[in-house]
Write a protein that holds these residues in place. Structure first.
Motif, PDB file in Angstrom:
ATOM      1  N   VAL A 252      10.798  -7.864   2.498  1.00 36.48           N
ATOM      2  CA  VAL A 252       9.991  -7.465   3.631  1.00 36.48           C
ATOM      3  C   VAL A 252       8.965  -8.273   3.791  1.00 36.48           C
ATOM      4  N   GLY A 253       8.841  -9.342   3.157  1.00 36.32           N
ATOM      5  CA  GLY A 253       7.488 -10.210   3.375  1.00 36.32           C
ATOM      6  C   GLY A 253       6.367  -9.847   2.592  1.00 36.32           C
ATOM      7  N   THR A 254       5.541 -10.807   2.069  1.00 37.61           N
ATOM      8  CA  THR A 254       4.367 -10.621   1.438  1.00 37.61           C
ATOM      9  C   THR A 254       3.291  -9.927   1.976  1.00 37.61           C
ATOM     10  N   ASP A 255       3.076  -9.894   3.123  1.00 41.34           N
ATOM     11  CA  ASP A 255       1.992  -9.260   3.862  1.00 41.34           C
ATOM     12  C   ASP A 255       2.398  -7.814   3.846  1.00 41.34           C
ATOM     13  N   CYS A 256       3.554  -7.494   4.295  1.00 40.73           N
ATOM     14  CA  CYS A 256       3.999  -6.221   4.096  1.00 40.73           C
ATOM     15  C   CYS A 256       3.735  -5.453   2.828  1.00 40.73           C
ATOM     16  N   PHE A 257       4.479  -6.181   1.788  1.00 44.10           N
ATOM     17  CA  PHE A 257       4.450  -5.726   0.539  1.00 44.10           C
ATOM     18  C   PHE A 257       3.104  -5.397   0.137  1.00 44.10           C
ATOM     19  N   VAL A 258       2.278  -6.348   0.081  1.00 42.56           N
ATOM     20  CA  VAL A 258       0.858  -6.475  -0.373  1.00 42.56           C
ATOM     21  C   VAL A 258       0.183  -5.072   0.070  1.00 42.56           C
ATOM     22  N   GLU A 259       0.293  -5.096   1.394  1.00 41.95           N
ATOM     23  CA  GLU A 259      -0.540  -3.839   1.963  1.00 41.95           C
ATOM     24  C   GLU A 259       0.084  -2.362   1.554  1.00 41.95           C
ATOM     25  N   SER A 260       1.439  -2.294   1.359  1.00 38.09           N
ATOM     26  CA  SER A 260       1.837  -1.330   0.688  1.00 38.09           C
ATOM     27  C   SER A 260       1.486  -1.079  -0.855  1.00 38.09           C
ATOM     28  N   TYR A 261       1.565  -2.116  -1.563  1.00 39.73           N
ATOM     29  CA  TYR A 261       0.940  -2.170  -3.062  1.00 39.73           C
ATOM     30  C   TYR A 261      -0.374  -1.726  -3.130  1.00 39.73           C
ATOM     31  N   ALA A 262      -1.445  -2.221  -2.088  1.00 44.76           N
ATOM     32  CA  ALA A 262      -2.795  -1.872  -2.073  1.00 44.76           C
ATOM     33  C   ALA A 262      -2.902  -0.324  -1.772  1.00 44.76           C
ATOM     34  N   LYS A 263      -2.045   0.369  -1.035  1.00 43.62           N
ATOM     35  CA  LYS A 263      -2.195   1.897  -0.638  1.00 43.62           C
ATOM     36  C   LYS A 263      -1.714   2.546  -1.898  1.00 43.62           C
ATOM     37  N   VAL A 264      -0.738   2.201  -2.673  1.00 40.18           N
ATOM     38  CA  VAL A 264      -0.323   2.844  -3.751  1.00 40.18           C
ATOM     39  C   VAL A 264      -1.417   2.704  -4.863  1.00 40.18           C
ATOM     40  N   ASN A 265      -2.126   1.535  -4.921  1.00 40.47           N
ATOM     41  CA  ASN A 265      -3.170   1.421  -5.980  1.00 40.47           C
ATOM     42  C   ASN A 265      -4.240   2.252  -5.716  1.00 40.47           C
ATOM     43  N   ARG A 266      -4.450   2.531  -4.479  1.00 39.49           N
ATOM     44  CA  ARG A 266      -5.655   3.357  -3.877  1.00 39.49           C
ATOM     45  C   ARG A 266      -5.523   4.759  -4.270  1.00 39.49           C
ATOM     46  N   LYS A 267      -4.183   5.011  -3.934  1.00 40.88           N
ATOM     47  CA  LYS A 267      -4.090   6.590  -4.208  1.00 40.88           C
ATOM     48  C   LYS A 267      -4.169   6.997  -5.888  1.00 40.88           C
ATOM     49  N   VAL A 268      -3.561   5.821  -6.667  1.00 37.86           N
ATOM     50  CA  VAL A 268      -3.833   6.037  -8.037  1.00 37.86           C
ATOM     51  C   VAL A 268      -5.188   6.135  -8.628  1.00 37.86           C
ATOM     52  N   ARG A 269      -6.008   5.186  -7.875  1.00 38.38           N
ATOM     53  CA  ARG A 269      -7.553   5.329  -8.209  1.00 38.38           C
ATOM     54  C   ARG A 269      -7.737   6.780  -7.815  1.00 38.38           C
ATOM     55  N   GLU A 270      -7.590   7.488  -6.691  1.00 39.04           N
ATOM     56  CA  GLU A 270      -8.348   8.532  -6.350  1.00 39.04           C
ATOM     57  C   GLU A 270      -7.671   9.729  -6.820  1.00 39.04           C
ATOM     58  N   LYS A 271      -6.385   9.615  -7.314  1.00 33.50           N
ATOM     59  CA  LYS A 271      -5.859  10.674  -8.201  1.00 33.50           C
ATOM     60  C   LYS A 271      -6.560  10.766  -9.668  1.00 33.50           C
ATOM     61  N   ARG A 272      -6.887   9.494 -10.032  1.00 36.84           N
ATOM     62  CA  ARG A 272      -7.625   9.301 -11.292  1.00 36.84           C
ATOM     63  C   ARG A 272      -8.944  10.076 -11.409  1.00 36.84           C
ATOM     64  N   ASP A 273      -9.590   9.728 -10.372  1.00 33.54           N
ATOM     65  CA  ASP A 273     -11.028  10.001 -10.230  1.00 33.54           C
ATOM     66  C   ASP A 273     -11.208  11.433 -10.008  1.00 33.54           C
ATOM     67  N   LYS A 274     -10.148  12.098  -9.035  1.00 31.69           N
ATOM     68  CA  LYS A 274     -10.219  13.530  -8.988  1.00 31.69           C
ATOM     69  C   LYS A 274      -9.903  14.383 -10.315  1.00 31.69           C
ATOM     70  N   ARG A 275      -8.976  13.661 -11.155  1.00 27.44           N
ATOM     71  CA  ARG A 275      -8.736  14.365 -12.370  1.00 27.44           C
ATOM     72  C   ARG A 275      -9.870  14.167 -13.309  1.00 27.44           C
ATOM     73  N   ARG A 276     -10.482  13.080 -13.256  1.00 23.69           N
ATOM     74  CA  ARG A 276     -11.775  13.216 -14.324  1.00 23.69           C
ATOM     75  C   ARG A 276     -12.942  14.055 -13.682  1.00 23.69           C
ATOM     76  N   GLN A 277     -12.985  14.194 -12.446  1.00 28.33           N
ATOM     77  CA  GLN A 277     -14.076  15.033 -12.088  1.00 28.33           C
ATOM     78  C   GLN A 277     -13.458  16.697 -12.428  1.00 28.33           C
ATOM     79  N   GLU A 278     -12.347  16.873 -12.257  1.00 27.57           N
ATOM     80  CA  GLU A 278     -11.823  18.354 -13.003  1.00 27.57           C
ATOM     81  C   GLU A 278     -12.068  18.532 -14.343  1.00 27.57           C
ATOM     82  N   ILE A 279     -11.906  17.330 -14.997  1.00 26.89           N
ATOM     83  CA  ILE A 279     -12.002  17.479 -16.377  1.00 26.89           C
ATOM     84  C   ILE A 279     -13.622  17.653 -16.704  1.00 26.89           C
TER      85      ILE A 279
END
Length: 324
Positions: A252-279
């Motif tokens: 798919v090309g590096t630019d498209c791949f890196v953009e999708s990878y960054a979105k995945v990592n951002r969602k992972v961080r958001e879920k982790r932060d939300k989980r910590r707040q709930e705990i």
């Protein structure tokens, strides 16, 4: 007679009396190989084959997958409605969805139930079905089906979007199946992702990059957290995961791949932060539940350390310690 004998087992509740069913399917496979025209137009038989993809016994599951694969491999996904309009894929409404759902179930196994041949056939069939779904999404569901159930898609915010796009549904299904731990299951699904990348045009897969990257990235992170650095580098499973990611980046090309990878990592961080707040909130509002959670976490950590010690002992050639 063979068709009647097979239909007698559909629907099924268990795998009792599977032997006779298996040998009937062997006969069907041989007839289909020598005289495909005799079997091709028997839509009752093909309807039974689709259901038998989910049969509990692995031998029946395997031969049903072989028979289905022999037919799918002869089709041109782009010209189903023209050159292959007499195929059961066209004649049986919703067959694409039903086959895909049952094949996904074949890949959704515990590691102790892993059968390499079944997994390989499921991957081949899913690749064929994905291409057919992409070109003919209107063939996927029957007139009374609006799409998959929410339970099949899992916890996903884009339910409406997924239910209208059968290819997005199957990618979401595979992605959710690869999230729980289980190296054999994950390995099979990652190989399925790789086969799709090798068989389909890049623009077909670009919309689903986040669904593909998410479970692979999760598997790599979990391996990095549970293994020593030298074990991570030598792990065949980690190597496969990285190779699949590289395949998609090249496609798919590096630019498209890196953009999708960054979105995945951002969602992972958001879920982790939300989980910590709930705990943290739980510790204030429900101290008893928080204490139980802490004890459970300590026990899991203790078991993890014990398991790592035993694994290293076995790698050095020693016998595992017996527990009485």
């Amino acid at each position: 007679l063979t068709v009647k004998a097979i239909n007698k087992y559909v629907p099924f509740d268990d795998n009792s009396e599977w032997e006779l069913l298996y040998f009937n399917l062997v006969c069907v496979e041989k007839v289909n190989k020598e005289f495909p025209s005799l079997v091709g137009g028997n839509y009752d038989l093909w309807g039974a084959q689709i259901k038998l993809l989910a049969f509990p016994h692995p031998w029946v599951m395997q031969i049903s997958s072989r028979i289905i694969n022999s037919h799918l491999a002869s089709l041109d996904p782009e010209k189903l409605l023209h050159q292959n309009r007499d195929s059961f894929v066209v004649k049986i409404p919703g067959s694409l969805y039903d086959m895909s759902r049952n094949l996904c179930r074949q890949l959704d196994f515990d590691d102790i139930h892993y059968v390499e041949t079944i997994a390989t056939l499921a991957i081949k069939n899913i690749v064929c079905l994905f291409q057919a779904m992409k070109h003919h999404p209107d063939l996927c569901y029957t007139t009374d089906q609006n799409g998959p159930d929410r339970e099949e898609i899992g916890d996903n915010d884009n339910f409406e979007k997924i239910s209208k796009d059968p290819c997005r549904w199957i990618m979401a299904r595979l992605s959710n199946m690869a999230k729980p731990k289980g190296n054999r299951r994950r390995e099979s699904i990652f190989k399925c992702f790789a086969a799709l990348c090798a068989s389909c045009a890049a623009h077909y897969l670009t919309p689903y990059l986040e669904l593909i990257i998410d479970p692979i990235d999760r598997a790599i992170r979990e391996a990095s957290n549970s293994l020593r650095p030298e074990e991570v580098e030598s792990s065949p499973f980690v190597a496969l995961s990285k190779e699949v990611l590289q395949l998609y980046e090249d496609a798919v090309g590096t630019d498209c791949f890196v953009e999708s990878y960054a979105k995945v990592n951002r969602k992972v961080r958001e879920k982790r932060d939300k989980r910590r707040q709930e705990i943290a909130a739980e510790a204030v509002h429900d101290p008893q539940a928080a204490a139980k959670r802490k004890i459970k976490k300590q026990l899991l950590e203790k078991e993890r350390k014990k398991r790592r010690v035993e694994d290293r002992r076995s790698m050095r050639g020693g016998a595992k310690k017996k527990h009485y």
